[in-house]
Scaffold this active site. Structure first.
Site, PDB file in Angstrom:
ATOM      1  N   GLU A  45       0.832  -1.213   0.000  1.00  0.00           N
ATOM      2  CA  GLU A  45       0.000   0.000   0.000  1.00  0.00           C
ATOM      3  C   GLU A  45       0.868   1.265   0.000  1.00  0.00           C
ATOM      4  OE1 GLU A  45      -3.244  -0.014  -0.252  1.00  0.00           O
ATOM      5  OE2 GLU A  45      -3.938  -1.964   0.467  1.00  0.00           O
ATOM      6  N   HIS A  52       0.455   7.339  -6.832  1.00  0.00           N
ATOM      7  CA  HIS A  52      -0.719   8.215  -6.794  1.00  0.00           C
ATOM      8  C   HIS A  52      -0.373   9.621  -6.299  1.00  0.00           C
ATOM      9  CE1 HIS A  52      -3.724   5.095  -7.859  1.00  0.00           C
ATOM     10  NE2 HIS A  52      -2.719   4.321  -7.499  1.00  0.00           N
ATOM     11  N   ASP A  53       0.739   9.774  -5.584  1.00  0.00           N
ATOM     12  CA  ASP A  53       1.220  11.115  -5.215  1.00  0.00           C
ATOM     13  C   ASP A  53       1.979  11.709  -6.410  1.00  0.00           C
ATOM     14  OD1 ASP A  53       1.340  13.131  -3.243  1.00  0.00           O
ATOM     15  OD2 ASP A  53       3.367  12.541  -2.629  1.00  0.00           O
ATOM     16  N   ASP A  69       4.749  15.372  -3.377  1.00  0.00           N
ATOM     17  CA  ASP A  69       4.725  16.416  -2.348  1.00  0.00           C
ATOM     18  C   ASP A  69       3.893  16.024  -1.132  1.00  0.00           C
ATOM     19  OD1 ASP A  69       2.180  16.453  -3.336  1.00  0.00           O
ATOM     20  OD2 ASP A  69       2.209  18.557  -3.993  1.00  0.00           O
ATOM     21  N   SER A  71       0.771  15.314  -1.023  1.00  0.00           N
ATOM     22  CA  SER A  71      -0.612  15.821  -1.011  1.00  0.00           C
ATOM     23  C   SER A  71      -1.621  14.708  -0.772  1.00  0.00           C
ATOM     24  CB  SER A  71      -0.939  16.567  -2.309  1.00  0.00           C
ATOM     25  OG  SER A  71      -0.941  15.676  -3.410  1.00  0.00           O
ATOM     26  N   SER A 177       4.511  -6.639  -9.184  1.00  0.00           N
ATOM     27  CA  SER A 177       4.964  -7.957  -8.745  1.00  0.00           C
ATOM     28  C   SER A 177       4.690  -8.167  -7.260  1.00  0.00           C
ATOM     29  CB  SER A 177       6.464  -8.106  -9.020  1.00  0.00           C
ATOM     30  OG  SER A 177       6.921  -9.363  -8.609  1.00  0.00           O
ATOM     31  N   ASP A 182      -7.745  -4.703  -3.886  1.00  0.00           N
ATOM     32  CA  ASP A 182      -8.789  -4.760  -2.860  1.00  0.00           C
ATOM     33  C   ASP A 182     -10.121  -4.240  -3.365  1.00  0.00           C
ATOM     34  OD1 ASP A 182      -6.982  -5.645  -0.818  1.00  0.00           O
ATOM     35  OD2 ASP A 182      -6.221  -3.600  -0.678  1.00  0.00           O
TER      36      ASP A 182
HETATM   37  C1  HEM Z   1      -0.455   2.160 -15.846  1.00  0.00           C
HETATM   38  C2  HEM Z   1      -0.352   2.600 -14.626  1.00  0.00           C
HETATM   39  C3  HEM Z   1      -0.989   1.903 -13.454  1.00  0.00           C
HETATM   40  C4  HEM Z   1      -2.264   1.450 -13.298  1.00  0.00           C
HETATM   41  C5  HEM Z   1      -3.413   1.562 -14.280  1.00  0.00           C
HETATM   42  C6  HEM Z   1      -2.339   0.835 -11.987  1.00  0.00           C
HETATM   43  C7  HEM Z   1      -3.477   0.271 -11.450  1.00  0.00           C
HETATM   44  C8  HEM Z   1      -3.537  -0.397 -10.232  1.00  0.00           C
HETATM   45  C9  HEM Z   1      -4.720  -0.970  -9.663  1.00  0.00           C
HETATM   46  C10 HEM Z   1      -6.105  -0.906 -10.267  1.00  0.00           C
HETATM   47  C11 HEM Z   1      -4.374  -1.557  -8.489  1.00  0.00           C
HETATM   48  C12 HEM Z   1      -5.285  -2.284  -7.503  1.00  0.00           C
HETATM   49  C13 HEM Z   1      -5.749  -1.365  -6.404  1.00  0.00           C
HETATM   50  C14 HEM Z   1      -6.787  -2.046  -5.522  1.00  0.00           C
HETATM   51  O1  HEM Z   1      -7.829  -2.471  -6.052  1.00  0.00           O
HETATM   52  O2  HEM Z   1      -6.547  -2.192  -4.303  1.00  0.00           O
HETATM   53  C15 HEM Z   1      -2.971  -1.358  -8.322  1.00  0.00           C
HETATM   54  C16 HEM Z   1      -2.250  -1.819  -7.258  1.00  0.00           C
HETATM   55  C17 HEM Z   1      -0.940  -1.481  -7.028  1.00  0.00           C
HETATM   56  N1  HEM Z   1      -0.173  -0.629  -7.778  1.00  0.00           N
HETATM   57 FE1  HEM Z   1      -0.607   0.063  -9.615  1.00  0.00          FE
HETATM   58  N2  HEM Z   1      -1.114   0.923 -11.396  1.00  0.00           N
HETATM   59  C18 HEM Z   1      -0.268   1.573 -12.241  1.00  0.00           C
HETATM   60  C19 HEM Z   1       1.030   1.928 -11.985  1.00  0.00           C
HETATM   61  C20 HEM Z   1       1.663   1.742 -10.774  1.00  0.00           C
HETATM   62  C21 HEM Z   1       2.920   2.329 -10.395  1.00  0.00           C
HETATM   63  C22 HEM Z   1       3.722   3.284 -11.268  1.00  0.00           C
HETATM   64  C23 HEM Z   1       3.209   1.892  -9.143  1.00  0.00           C
HETATM   65  C24 HEM Z   1       4.366   2.209  -8.252  1.00  0.00           C
HETATM   66  C25 HEM Z   1       5.577   2.467  -8.666  1.00  0.00           C
HETATM   67  C26 HEM Z   1       2.125   1.007  -8.743  1.00  0.00           C
HETATM   68  C27 HEM Z   1       2.089   0.303  -7.581  1.00  0.00           C
HETATM   69  C28 HEM Z   1       1.048  -0.512  -7.181  1.00  0.00           C
HETATM   70  C29 HEM Z   1       1.095  -1.373  -6.014  1.00  0.00           C
HETATM   71  C30 HEM Z   1       2.283  -1.597  -5.098  1.00  0.00           C
HETATM   72  C31 HEM Z   1      -0.164  -1.963  -5.908  1.00  0.00           C
HETATM   73  C32 HEM Z   1      -0.632  -2.969  -4.863  1.00  0.00           C
HETATM   74  C33 HEM Z   1      -1.309  -2.361  -3.672  1.00  0.00           C
HETATM   75  C34 HEM Z   1      -1.741  -3.427  -2.691  1.00  0.00           C
HETATM   76  O3  HEM Z   1      -1.390  -4.606  -2.880  1.00  0.00           O
HETATM   77  O4  HEM Z   1      -2.416  -3.097  -1.734  1.00  0.00           O
HETATM   78  N3  HEM Z   1       1.204   0.964  -9.744  1.00  0.00           N
HETATM   79  N4  HEM Z   1      -2.467  -0.639  -9.384  1.00  0.00           N
HETATM   80 CA   LIG Z   2       5.935 -11.302  -7.520  1.00  0.00          CA
HETATM   81 MN   LIG Z   3      -4.108  -3.764  -0.695  1.00  0.00          MN
END
Ligand code: HEM
Ligand SMILES: [Ca+2]
Ligand SMILES: [Mn+2]
Length: 353
Positions: A45, A52-53, A69, A71, A177, A182
């Site tokens: 998280e 998102h920041d 920043d 926010s 990865s 959620d």
């Molecule tokens: C094309 C761009 C991206 C899209 C559309 C995207 C979309 C998403 C979505 C829909 C989730 C699931 C959130 C939920 O339902 O709880 C997610 C999880 C996540 N995203 Fe991305 N993401 C993108 C780029 C990134 C980037 C750039 C990072 C960080 C460098 C990132 C890190 C993460 C992480 C760590 C999770 C897992 C959070 C958790 O397990 O609680 N994402 N992302």
């Molecule tokens: Ca993995």
């Molecule tokens: Mn989560």
């Protein structure tokens, strides 16, 4: 060179710069009381918050957000309600008490939490950590963060406006990865994007290239408006984002995606350098102080490259990049069981705390 170290007010630590001192106690507090020294849900998280920041920034001025920043933490009541930020309140709620307990800025806290948390994830790179991001004075604007139902055109355009190349977008997605949704699958939480959600490995890049067959939990339809698409390991509870699927196959991004499948070291280095950028979007780097010495060496990777999950093989690859695809082994035995806890336990109800 100046080799002098300053003594910190805590009477215990020394640092290259006084600005680093506050982070020793914060590091212990985060590791003990939030992450529990594991690649836990709160680590995932916290890492998500850096996206998102940071990507709220706009070079063109289309959005007023200030980038990295803080926010999203300072104005969590506003920003976590943006539709693409659904679920980020888990991260901001978790970090808010640390902002109260420690004299650091919100932007620094988000980056530090991600960098420290990652050290608990085998295979993660050791991130740079700079200090001194001033607190945001206004919330970011809605609409700046791309979502999983967006097209590759939209995603790449938005990232470009925030300062990122298409290669960097792919490199940052190594974060998926260690990711579980959620919010996208109705009535289910912690739905993983790859078979090893507590290992920062190249499985994600391989598994997204496999032909999707179904959605998890015996549902009949993917949540298309939520950006979900068929996954190759639905029976094991894995889901797939439409955006990940599309970026893995688009002519602009497929070769970069494929390049990391059998190269853990390359993936780590690519992620490290793109995170250097993401962590400092909108900041004047010349005003920040390097406190990377606070970041320990992460746990080592458990394997050098991806393997086909048991029951899958190279005939299921959907390749659009012309470069030769590496020859990878297949895991032996029964279908992969995806762990639900960082300690490898298969049942979410048994995860510590
Ligand atoms: C094309 C761009 C991206 C899209 C559309 C995207 C979309 C998403 C979505 C829909 C989730 C699931 C959130 C939920 O339902 O709880 C997610 C999880 C996540 N995203 Fe991305 N993401 C993108 C780029 C990134 C980037 C750039 C990072 C960080 C460098 C990132 C890190 C993460 C992480 C760590 C999770 C897992 C959070 C958790 O397990 O609680 N994402 N992302
Ligand atoms: Ca993995
Ligand atoms: Mn989560």
């Amino acid at each position: 060179a100046n080799y002098r170290r300053v003594s910190c007010p805590d009477g215990i630590n020394t640092a290259t710069n006084e600005a680093c001192c506050a982070f020793f106690a914060l590091r212990d507090d985060l590791q003990t009381n939030l992450f529990e020294n594991e690649c836990s849900e709160d680590v995932h998280e916290s890492l998500r918050l850096t996206f998102h920041d940071g990507v709220s920034f706009s070079k063109s001025g289309n959005f007023s957000g200030g980038g990295a920043d803080g926010s999203i933490l300072l104005f969590a009541d506003i920003e976590t309600n943006f539709s693409e930020n659904l679920g980020t309140e888990d991260g901001t709620d978790a970090l808010a008490p640390f902002l109260t307990r420690h004299l650091v800025t919100a932007g620094d806290l988000i980056q530090f939490a991600a960098a420290i948390g990652l050290t608990n994830c085998p295979g993660a790179p050791r991130l740079q950590f700079l200090v001194g991001r001033p607190n945001a004075t206004a919330a970011a604007e809605d609409g700046a963060i791309p979502g999983p139902a967006d097209s590759v055109d939209t995603i790449l355009a938005r990232f470009a406006d925030a300062g990122f190349t298409s290669d960097e977008v792919v490199r940052l997605l190594a974060s998926h990865s260690i990711a579980r949704s959620d919010t996208i699958v109705p009535n289910h939480q912690a739905v993983p994007f790859d078979s090893t959600p507590f290992n920062f490995d190249t499985q994600f890049f391989l598994e997204v290239l496999l032909r999707g067959t179904a959605v998890p939990f015996n549902r009949t339809e993917p949540n298309i408006s939520g950006g979900e698409i068929d996954s190759p390991l639905a029976a094991e509870g894995e889901m797939r984002l439409q955006s990940d699927f599309a970026l893995a196959r688009d002519s602009r991004t497929a070769c970069e995606w494929q390049s990391m499948v059998d190269d853990q070291t390359l993936m780590m280095e690519n992620f490290r350098t793109s995170m250097m950028k993401l962590s400092n979007v909108g900041q004047d780097i010349s005003k920040l102080i390097d406190c990377s010495e606070l970041i320990p060496e992460p746990l080592p990777a458990t394997k050098p490259n991806a393997t086909f999950p048991a029951g899958t093989n190279s005939s299921e690859l959907q390749l659009t990049c012309a470069s030769p695809f590496p020859s990878l082994a297949t895991d032996p035995g029964q279908a992969t069981q995806i762990p639900e806890c960082p300690d490898g336990d298969l049942n979410l109800a048994d995860c510590p705390s």
